[in-house]
Design a protein around this motif. Structure first.
Motif, PDB file in Angstrom:
ATOM      1  N   LEU A 205      -5.674  -5.360  13.780  1.00 21.52           N
ATOM      2  CA  LEU A 205      -6.221  -6.418  13.484  1.00 21.52           C
ATOM      3  C   LEU A 205      -4.766  -7.616  12.642  1.00 21.52           C
ATOM      4  O   LEU A 205      -4.209  -7.345  12.012  1.00 21.52           O
ATOM      5  CB  LEU A 205      -7.334  -6.456  12.417  1.00 21.52           C
ATOM      6  CG  LEU A 205      -8.479  -5.469  12.632  1.00 21.52           C
ATOM      7  CD1 LEU A 205      -9.320  -5.415  11.561  1.00 21.52           C
ATOM      8  CD2 LEU A 205      -9.957  -5.934  14.159  1.00 21.52           C
ATOM      9  N   ASP A 206      -5.209  -8.701  13.789  1.00 23.04           N
ATOM     10  CA  ASP A 206      -4.713  -9.635  12.412  1.00 23.04           C
ATOM     11  C   ASP A 206      -4.868 -10.309  11.318  1.00 23.04           C
ATOM     12  O   ASP A 206      -4.435 -10.937  10.865  1.00 23.04           O
ATOM     13  CB  ASP A 206      -4.742 -11.100  13.725  1.00 23.04           C
ATOM     14  CG  ASP A 206      -4.328 -10.792  14.868  1.00 23.04           C
ATOM     15  OD1 ASP A 206      -3.161 -10.796  15.439  1.00 23.04           O
ATOM     16  OD2 ASP A 206      -4.598 -10.903  15.724  1.00 23.04           O
TER      17      ASP A 206
ATOM     18  N   GLY B 242      -8.363 -16.215  19.448  1.00 26.88           N
ATOM     19  CA  GLY B 242      -7.510 -14.829  20.010  1.00 26.88           C
ATOM     20  C   GLY B 242      -7.561 -14.363  19.411  1.00 26.88           C
ATOM     21  O   GLY B 242      -6.861 -13.225  19.924  1.00 26.88           O
ATOM     22  N   LEU B 243      -7.465 -14.161  18.135  1.00 26.16           N
ATOM     23  CA  LEU B 243      -6.815 -13.690  17.070  1.00 26.16           C
ATOM     24  C   LEU B 243      -8.431 -12.305  17.237  1.00 26.16           C
ATOM     25  O   LEU B 243      -8.792 -12.358  17.010  1.00 26.16           O
ATOM     26  CB  LEU B 243      -6.640 -14.003  16.068  1.00 26.16           C
ATOM     27  CG  LEU B 243      -5.263 -15.409  15.576  1.00 26.16           C
ATOM     28  CD1 LEU B 243      -5.341 -15.525  14.506  1.00 26.16           C
ATOM     29  CD2 LEU B 243      -4.398 -14.887  16.054  1.00 26.16           C
ATOM     30  N   LYS B 244      -7.490 -11.191  16.932  1.00 25.74           N
ATOM     31  CA  LYS B 244      -8.300  -9.846  16.365  1.00 25.74           C
ATOM     32  C   LYS B 244      -8.924 -10.303  14.802  1.00 25.74           C
ATOM     33  O   LYS B 244      -7.824 -10.181  13.808  1.00 25.74           O
ATOM     34  CB  LYS B 244      -7.845  -9.114  16.765  1.00 25.74           C
ATOM     35  CG  LYS B 244      -7.824  -7.956  18.612  1.00 25.74           C
ATOM     36  CD  LYS B 244      -6.873  -7.162  18.770  1.00 25.74           C
ATOM     37  CE  LYS B 244      -6.636  -7.144  20.201  1.00 25.74           C
ATOM     38  NZ  LYS B 244      -5.546  -6.300  20.819  1.00 25.74           N
TER      39      LYS B 244
ATOM     40  N   ALA C 197      -3.243  -9.408   8.132  1.00 25.66           N
ATOM     41  CA  ALA C 197      -3.551 -10.220   6.628  1.00 25.66           C
ATOM     42  C   ALA C 197      -4.977 -10.457   6.641  1.00 25.66           C
ATOM     43  O   ALA C 197      -5.872  -9.636   7.187  1.00 25.66           O
ATOM     44  CB  ALA C 197      -2.893 -11.522   6.373  1.00 25.66           C
ATOM     45  N   ILE C 198      -5.271 -10.057   5.063  1.00 25.61           N
ATOM     46  CA  ILE C 198      -7.045 -10.257   4.663  1.00 25.61           C
ATOM     47  C   ILE C 198      -6.379 -12.267   4.213  1.00 25.61           C
ATOM     48  O   ILE C 198      -5.501 -12.432   3.462  1.00 25.61           O
ATOM     49  CB  ILE C 198      -6.376  -9.417   3.955  1.00 25.61           C
ATOM     50  CG1 ILE C 198      -6.052  -9.817   1.920  1.00 25.61           C
ATOM     51  CG2 ILE C 198      -7.026  -7.780   4.059  1.00 25.61           C
ATOM     52  CD1 ILE C 198      -6.856  -9.030   0.924  1.00 25.61           C
TER      53      ILE C 198
ATOM     54  N   ALA D 122      -0.862  -1.835   1.387  1.00 22.36           N
ATOM     55  CA  ALA D 122       0.538  -1.992   2.821  1.00 22.36           C
ATOM     56  C   ALA D 122       0.680  -2.682   3.359  1.00 22.36           C
ATOM     57  O   ALA D 122       0.880  -2.797   4.552  1.00 22.36           O
ATOM     58  CB  ALA D 122      -1.266  -2.246   3.661  1.00 22.36           C
ATOM     59  N   GLY D 123       1.305  -3.656   2.606  1.00 24.11           N
ATOM     60  CA  GLY D 123       2.295  -4.590   3.183  1.00 24.11           C
ATOM     61  C   GLY D 123       1.729  -5.529   3.959  1.00 24.11           C
ATOM     62  O   GLY D 123       2.549  -6.338   4.631  1.00 24.11           O
ATOM     63  N   CYS D 124       0.130  -6.305   3.674  1.00 27.13           N
ATOM     64  CA  CYS D 124      -0.846  -6.944   4.162  1.00 27.13           C
ATOM     65  C   CYS D 124      -0.471  -8.185   3.500  1.00 27.13           C
ATOM     66  O   CYS D 124      -0.304  -8.510   1.962  1.00 27.13           O
ATOM     67  CB  CYS D 124      -2.210  -6.735   4.416  1.00 27.13           C
ATOM     68  SG  CYS D 124      -2.434  -5.760   4.443  1.00 27.13           S
ATOM     69  N   LYS D 125      -0.297  -9.524   4.629  1.00 22.86           N
ATOM     70  CA  LYS D 125      -0.244 -10.661   3.662  1.00 22.86           C
ATOM     71  C   LYS D 125      -1.663 -11.520   3.139  1.00 22.86           C
ATOM     72  O   LYS D 125      -2.841 -10.502   3.341  1.00 22.86           O
ATOM     73  CB  LYS D 125       0.564 -12.175   4.350  1.00 22.86           C
ATOM     74  CG  LYS D 125       1.594 -11.906   5.541  1.00 22.86           C
ATOM     75  CD  LYS D 125       2.267 -11.943   3.872  1.00 22.86           C
ATOM     76  CE  LYS D 125       4.034 -11.294   4.475  1.00 22.86           C
ATOM     77  NZ  LYS D 125       4.954 -11.779   3.543  1.00 22.86           N
ATOM     78  N   VAL D 126      -1.681 -11.786   1.832  1.00 24.31           N
ATOM     79  CA  VAL D 126      -2.538 -12.003   1.545  1.00 24.31           C
ATOM     80  C   VAL D 126      -2.613 -13.940   1.233  1.00 24.31           C
ATOM     81  O   VAL D 126      -1.925 -14.279   1.306  1.00 24.31           O
ATOM     82  CB  VAL D 126      -3.069 -12.025  -0.201  1.00 24.31           C
ATOM     83  CG1 VAL D 126      -4.046 -12.293  -0.599  1.00 24.31           C
ATOM     84  CG2 VAL D 126      -2.697 -10.655  -0.674  1.00 24.31           C
TER      85      VAL D 126
END
Length: 343
Positions: free
Chosen positions: A12-13, A60-62, A144-145, A171-175
């Motif tokens: 997911l994007d 178009g983002l998931k 990212a979230i 998890a290394g996701c951007k916030v």
């Protein structure tokens, strides 16, 4: 151009966490009049977080969502709507189990320049989101979230948001923090500043109005800051990009590398005075995820915001082709730099 390094190879994007609601807007045939005189309404899915999810998805983002909705017919309505959108994962939209109801918003449109909302948010489903609804295995699927400031207004939702940020960092996701201030459900400005600043210190991208930044910063600075001062404050924390909006004047973006950009609104005939922020966030994030230059990110954002304030709905967001056609037509009518330039 790449301004922020999102992790690669994620399913997911973006996962968005926050409010899902139902909007009742006067039918266009009602024209402009006080809400008390309106007879016919149109029903839409609503809430800034879900509108942004729909918007980035149409570009178009998931997308995935974490939210809580009512276990009734209006919950069915919003879930059916989202399931009819392509590439929005609804597996983590859960039903409230203690009678909480989805929020209802009635729109008053008195003129092109005067509109307001009447909200019903007692025993509300979206603020019943709990830490048990936040799943690490799901969070780590995203690049990212995005968390909404509205979701910080009450427990247990605020703890759910804070847990999601901790897991995203793990998890290394951007916030991404969309400040999204709404005065309902908050008890006082100290409470707002406490929780907004906690999240802002952890965020990689912060988006909000000047008023929202002032609320966020009021307990940690001695005086109201200028936009450049806010950028320095948050760049000393975790932020890499700040977007500060000034309503009809336009907006500014700041990048940690020292660059700054400004954009003005695209001229339109307004139907309502809100809904623009959801379009703004949708287009800005789409352009950012797809490595557009920052001034193009702002131009897309400003254009989609203008498209949304002329629309009767806040969830009827455009796709990329429609957005670019709007920009093309605006430039043909008003000139190439219709929205670019200092505020």
């Amino acid at each position: 151009m790449k301004y922020i390094n999102f992790p690669e190879d994620r399913q997911l994007d973006l996962i968005l966490i926050g409010r899902v609601a139902v909007d009742f807007n006067p039918s266009p045939e009602e024209g402009f009049k006080p809400l008390s005189q309106v007879v016919k309404f149109e029903r839409y899915i609503g809430g800034s977080t879900v509108n942004t999810a729909i918007g980035v998805n149409r570009h178009g983002l998931k997308v995935g969502m974490i939210a809580k909705i009512s276990d009734d017919q209006l919950g069915d309505f919003v879930l059916d709507h989202l399931n009819n959108e392509e590439n929005i994962d609804t597996s983590h939209i859960v039903r409230a189990q203690n009678g909480e109801k989805i929020g209802l918003t009635f729109t008053e449109m008195k003129s092109e320049n005067e509109s307001s909302i009447l909200m019903y948010r007692n025993m509300i489903a979206d603020l019943a989101l709990s830490v048990d609804d936040i799943d690490y295995d799901y969070i780590k699927k995203a690049k990212a979230i995005l968390v909404s400031g509205t979701a910080l207004a009450e427990s247990p939702s605020r703890e759910a948001v804070l847990k999601s940020i901790l897991l995203a960092k793990k998890a290394g996701c951007k916030v991404i923090f969309d400040v999204d201030y709404r005065n309902y459900n908050w008890k006082n400005e100290d409470e707002i500043s406490i929780y907004y600043s906690i999240v802002a210190k952890q965020a990689d991208i912060i988006m909000g109005s000047r008023e929202e930044f002032d609320l966020t910063e009021r307990l940690i600075v001695d005086k109201a800051l200028e936009d450049e001062e806010s950028a320095k404050l948050w760049f000393d924390q975790s932020a890499e990009i700040l977007v500060i909006k000034h309503g009809k004047k336009g907006s500014n973006a700041y990048v940690k590398n020292g660059e700054s950009y400004s954009i003005k609104p695209f001229p339109v005939k307004a139907r309502k005075g809100f809904g623009g922020g959801d379009g703004y966030a949708s287009a800005f994030l789409y352009a950012l995820f797809t490595d557009h230059d920052m001034i193009e990110c702002l131009e897309y954002a400003s254009a989609e915001a203008s498209m949304m304030i002329r629309s009767n709905s806040s969830s009827d967001l455009p796709n990329t082709k429609e957005l670019e056609e709007f920009i093309k037509e605006a430039k043909e009518e008003h000139g190439e730099f219709v929205a670019r330039g200092d505020l």
